[in-house]
Design a protein around this motif. Structure first.
Motif, PDB file in Angstrom:
ATOM      1  N   ARG A  74       0.694  -1.222   0.106  1.00 16.38           N
ATOM      2  CA  ARG A  74      -0.141  -0.088   0.132  1.00 16.38           C
ATOM      3  C   ARG A  74       0.919   1.208  -0.037  1.00 16.38           C
ATOM      4  O   ARG A  74       0.475   2.190  -0.808  1.00 16.38           O
ATOM      5  N   PHE A  75       1.840   1.229   0.748  1.00 14.50           N
ATOM      6  CA  PHE A  75       2.859   2.332   0.956  1.00 14.50           C
ATOM      7  C   PHE A  75       3.911   2.567  -0.173  1.00 14.50           C
ATOM      8  O   PHE A  75       4.631   3.375  -0.113  1.00 14.50           O
ATOM      9  N   GLU A  76       4.109   1.572  -1.103  1.00 16.97           N
ATOM     10  CA  GLU A  76       4.921   1.094  -2.148  1.00 16.97           C
ATOM     11  C   GLU A  76       6.513   1.286  -1.872  1.00 16.97           C
ATOM     12  O   GLU A  76       7.325   1.966  -2.151  1.00 16.97           O
ATOM     13  N   TYR A 111      -4.452   3.282  23.382  1.00 19.42           N
ATOM     14  CA  TYR A 111      -4.865   3.061  21.988  1.00 19.42           C
ATOM     15  C   TYR A 111      -6.010   3.792  21.637  1.00 19.42           C
ATOM     16  O   TYR A 111      -6.666   4.342  22.276  1.00 19.42           O
ATOM     17  N   GLU A 112      -6.413   3.571  20.270  1.00 19.94           N
ATOM     18  CA  GLU A 112      -7.232   4.305  19.816  1.00 19.94           C
ATOM     19  C   GLU A 112      -7.903   3.480  18.495  1.00 19.94           C
ATOM     20  O   GLU A 112      -7.123   3.168  17.714  1.00 19.94           O
ATOM     21  N   THR A 113      -9.446   3.488  18.479  1.00 22.96           N
ATOM     22  CA  THR A 113      -9.631   2.770  17.223  1.00 22.96           C
ATOM     23  C   THR A 113     -10.449   3.662  16.445  1.00 22.96           C
ATOM     24  O   THR A 113     -11.027   4.904  16.635  1.00 22.96           O
ATOM     25  N   GLY A 114     -10.970   3.297  15.139  1.00 25.11           N
ATOM     26  CA  GLY A 114     -11.786   3.934  14.456  1.00 25.11           C
ATOM     27  C   GLY A 114     -11.170   5.207  13.693  1.00 25.11           C
ATOM     28  O   GLY A 114     -11.716   6.142  13.148  1.00 25.11           O
ATOM     29  N   TYR A 115      -9.897   5.493  13.516  1.00 24.38           N
ATOM     30  CA  TYR A 115      -9.127   6.393  13.161  1.00 24.38           C
ATOM     31  C   TYR A 115      -9.312   6.450  11.570  1.00 24.38           C
ATOM     32  O   TYR A 115      -9.042   5.486  10.894  1.00 24.38           O
ATOM     33  N   THR A 116      -9.226   7.444  10.845  1.00 22.98           N
ATOM     34  CA  THR A 116      -9.295   7.812   9.501  1.00 22.98           C
ATOM     35  C   THR A 116      -8.318   9.045   9.124  1.00 22.98           C
ATOM     36  O   THR A 116      -8.594  10.053   9.922  1.00 22.98           O
ATOM     37  N   GLY A 117      -7.561   8.892   8.240  1.00 25.48           N
ATOM     38  CA  GLY A 117      -6.685  10.125   7.954  1.00 25.48           C
ATOM     39  C   GLY A 117      -5.995   9.883   6.364  1.00 25.48           C
ATOM     40  O   GLY A 117      -6.116   8.502   5.925  1.00 25.48           O
ATOM     41  N   VAL A 118      -5.458  10.798   6.024  1.00 27.69           N
ATOM     42  CA  VAL A 118      -4.855  10.705   4.639  1.00 27.69           C
ATOM     43  C   VAL A 118      -3.358  10.532   4.900  1.00 27.69           C
ATOM     44  O   VAL A 118      -2.512  10.951   5.641  1.00 27.69           O
ATOM     45  N   ARG A 119      -2.820   9.675   3.994  1.00 29.09           N
ATOM     46  CA  ARG A 119      -1.655   9.128   3.899  1.00 29.09           C
ATOM     47  C   ARG A 119      -0.829   9.099   2.367  1.00 29.09           C
ATOM     48  O   ARG A 119      -1.772   9.509   1.509  1.00 29.09           O
ATOM     49  N   ILE A 120       0.316   8.978   2.348  1.00 25.39           N
ATOM     50  CA  ILE A 120       1.083   9.055   0.925  1.00 25.39           C
ATOM     51  C   ILE A 120       1.949   8.061   0.805  1.00 25.39           C
ATOM     52  O   ILE A 120       2.684   7.471   2.015  1.00 25.39           O
ATOM     53  N   THR A 121       2.105   7.497  -0.520  1.00 23.80           N
ATOM     54  CA  THR A 121       2.921   6.441  -0.921  1.00 23.80           C
ATOM     55  C   THR A 121       4.341   7.035  -1.253  1.00 23.80           C
ATOM     56  O   THR A 121       4.359   8.097  -1.414  1.00 23.80           O
ATOM     57  N   THR A 123       5.732   6.913  -3.968  1.00 26.56           N
ATOM     58  CA  THR A 123       5.632   7.734  -5.365  1.00 26.56           C
ATOM     59  C   THR A 123       4.769   9.002  -5.261  1.00 26.56           C
ATOM     60  O   THR A 123       4.541   9.419  -6.013  1.00 26.56           O
ATOM     61  N   GLY A 124       4.014   9.139  -4.041  1.00 25.67           N
ATOM     62  CA  GLY A 124       3.392  10.295  -4.008  1.00 25.67           C
ATOM     63  C   GLY A 124       1.957  10.375  -4.194  1.00 25.67           C
ATOM     64  O   GLY A 124       1.210  11.346  -4.078  1.00 25.67           O
ATOM     65  N   LYS A 125       1.395   9.146  -4.144  1.00 22.45           N
ATOM     66  CA  LYS A 125       0.006   8.828  -4.362  1.00 22.45           C
ATOM     67  C   LYS A 125      -0.732   8.990  -2.792  1.00 22.45           C
ATOM     68  O   LYS A 125      -0.109   8.337  -1.930  1.00 22.45           O
ATOM     69  N   ARG A 126      -1.624   9.905  -3.070  1.00 24.22           N
ATOM     70  CA  ARG A 126      -2.487   9.953  -1.762  1.00 24.22           C
ATOM     71  C   ARG A 126      -3.481   9.024  -1.507  1.00 24.22           C
ATOM     72  O   ARG A 126      -4.265   8.380  -2.421  1.00 24.22           O
ATOM     73  N   PHE A 127      -3.824   8.396  -0.382  1.00 25.36           N
ATOM     74  CA  PHE A 127      -4.652   7.544  -0.139  1.00 25.36           C
ATOM     75  C   PHE A 127      -5.261   7.706   1.442  1.00 25.36           C
ATOM     76  O   PHE A 127      -4.806   8.428   2.217  1.00 25.36           O
ATOM     77  N   ILE A 150      -2.899  -1.106  13.020  1.00 26.61           N
ATOM     78  CA  ILE A 150      -3.661  -1.936  11.961  1.00 26.61           C
ATOM     79  C   ILE A 150      -4.464  -1.301  11.111  1.00 26.61           C
ATOM     80  O   ILE A 150      -5.324  -0.346  11.641  1.00 26.61           O
ATOM     81  N   ILE A 151      -4.437  -1.236   9.730  1.00 24.76           N
ATOM     82  CA  ILE A 151      -5.106  -0.547   8.733  1.00 24.76           C
ATOM     83  C   ILE A 151      -6.050  -1.535   7.932  1.00 24.76           C
ATOM     84  O   ILE A 151      -5.455  -2.012   7.204  1.00 24.76           O
ATOM     85  N   PRO A 152      -7.316  -1.697   8.364  1.00 27.22           N
ATOM     86  CA  PRO A 152      -8.121  -2.556   7.636  1.00 27.22           C
ATOM     87  C   PRO A 152      -8.571  -2.188   6.288  1.00 27.22           C
ATOM     88  O   PRO A 152      -8.879  -3.238   5.550  1.00 27.22           O
ATOM     89  N   ARG A 153      -8.752  -0.993   6.086  1.00 27.12           N
ATOM     90  CA  ARG A 153      -9.139  -0.361   4.726  1.00 27.12           C
ATOM     91  C   ARG A 153      -8.469   0.775   4.445  1.00 27.12           C
ATOM     92  O   ARG A 153      -7.947   1.549   5.201  1.00 27.12           O
ATOM     93  N   THR A 154      -8.245   1.053   2.970  1.00 26.98           N
ATOM     94  CA  THR A 154      -7.688   2.342   2.489  1.00 26.98           C
ATOM     95  C   THR A 154      -8.457   2.438   1.253  1.00 26.98           C
ATOM     96  O   THR A 154      -9.301   1.434   0.693  1.00 26.98           O
ATOM     97  N   ARG A 155      -8.540   3.664   0.673  1.00 30.63           N
ATOM     98  CA  ARG A 155      -8.994   3.888  -0.413  1.00 30.63           C
ATOM     99  C   ARG A 155      -8.305   5.308  -1.148  1.00 30.63           C
ATOM    100  O   ARG A 155      -7.812   5.945  -0.464  1.00 30.63           O
ATOM    101  N   ASP A 156      -8.042   4.948  -2.351  1.00 36.04           N
ATOM    102  CA  ASP A 156      -7.604   6.034  -3.128  1.00 36.04           C
ATOM    103  C   ASP A 156      -8.248   7.292  -3.158  1.00 36.04           C
ATOM    104  O   ASP A 156      -9.417   7.293  -3.267  1.00 36.04           O
ATOM    105  N   LEU A 157      -7.390   8.388  -3.279  1.00 35.73           N
ATOM    106  CA  LEU A 157      -7.648   9.807  -3.230  1.00 35.73           C
ATOM    107  C   LEU A 157      -7.511  10.276  -4.756  1.00 35.73           C
ATOM    108  O   LEU A 157      -6.587   9.973  -5.252  1.00 35.73           O
TER     109      LEU A 157
END
Length: 157
Positions: A74-76, A111-121, A123-127, A150-157
């Motif tokens: 995912r992070f390349e 700990y914390e659950t349910g976190y959502t945030g933008v990340r980058i690969t 090569t610079g792709k945001r997800f 643990i990151i159970p789901r990601t989606r491209d932006l």
């Protein structure tokens, strides 16, 4: 008290045990879907887990010390590159302050659950990471070794 502990290799059973035991203690859940010996569980988590797992150490500028194959894809990054990457670089500069606030909350609570945030690969792709769970890597003696996610789901932006 903190320590800079790293796995010797991707499927390091002792490091897996730290991930799994601290997750179980803090969240009351198991990291793998069924009981199995630590060596098999470490291999499953690294090679087959359908979710990304990353861990960073306690250095002043924490560096990833673990990233399973799902995280690497995912992070390349490959194992050698991801385990040299300062974890702050998984987010773009505008998102690093929000990421740091999240890490600080986890330090206070454990700990914390349910976190959502933008990340980058690499090569610079945001997800977007969705429903992530971050926890403190604390061993049975109370020594802090870093944080894992643990990151159970990601989606491209």
């Amino acid at each position: 008290m903190s320590s800079i502990l790293s796995p010797r290799e991707p499927g390091d059973a002792a490091y897996y045990q730290l991930l799994a035991d601290s997750y179980q203690r803090l969240l009351g859940r198991t990291l793998v879907p069924e009981p199995m010996p630590a060596t098999k569980a470490a291999r499953w988590l690294y090679e087959e887990a359908p979710f990304a797992v990353l861990a960073h150490n306690t250095a002043p500028d924490p560096v990833f010390v673990y990233g399973n194959l799902a995280a690497q894809q995912r992070f390349e990054y490959d194992w050698a590159a991801i385990t040299r990457l300062p974890s702050r670089l998984s987010a773009e500069p505008p998102n690093q302050a929000e990421r740091q606030a999240f890490l600080a909350r986890v330090q206070r609570v454990g700990y914390e659950t349910g976190y959502t945030g933008v990340r980058i690969t690499r090569t610079g792709k945001r997800f977007m990471i969705e429903e992530a769970t971050l926890w403190q890597l604390i061993d049975a003696d109370g020594v802090l070794h870093g944080q894992a996610v643990i990151i159970p789901r990601t989606r491209d932006l």
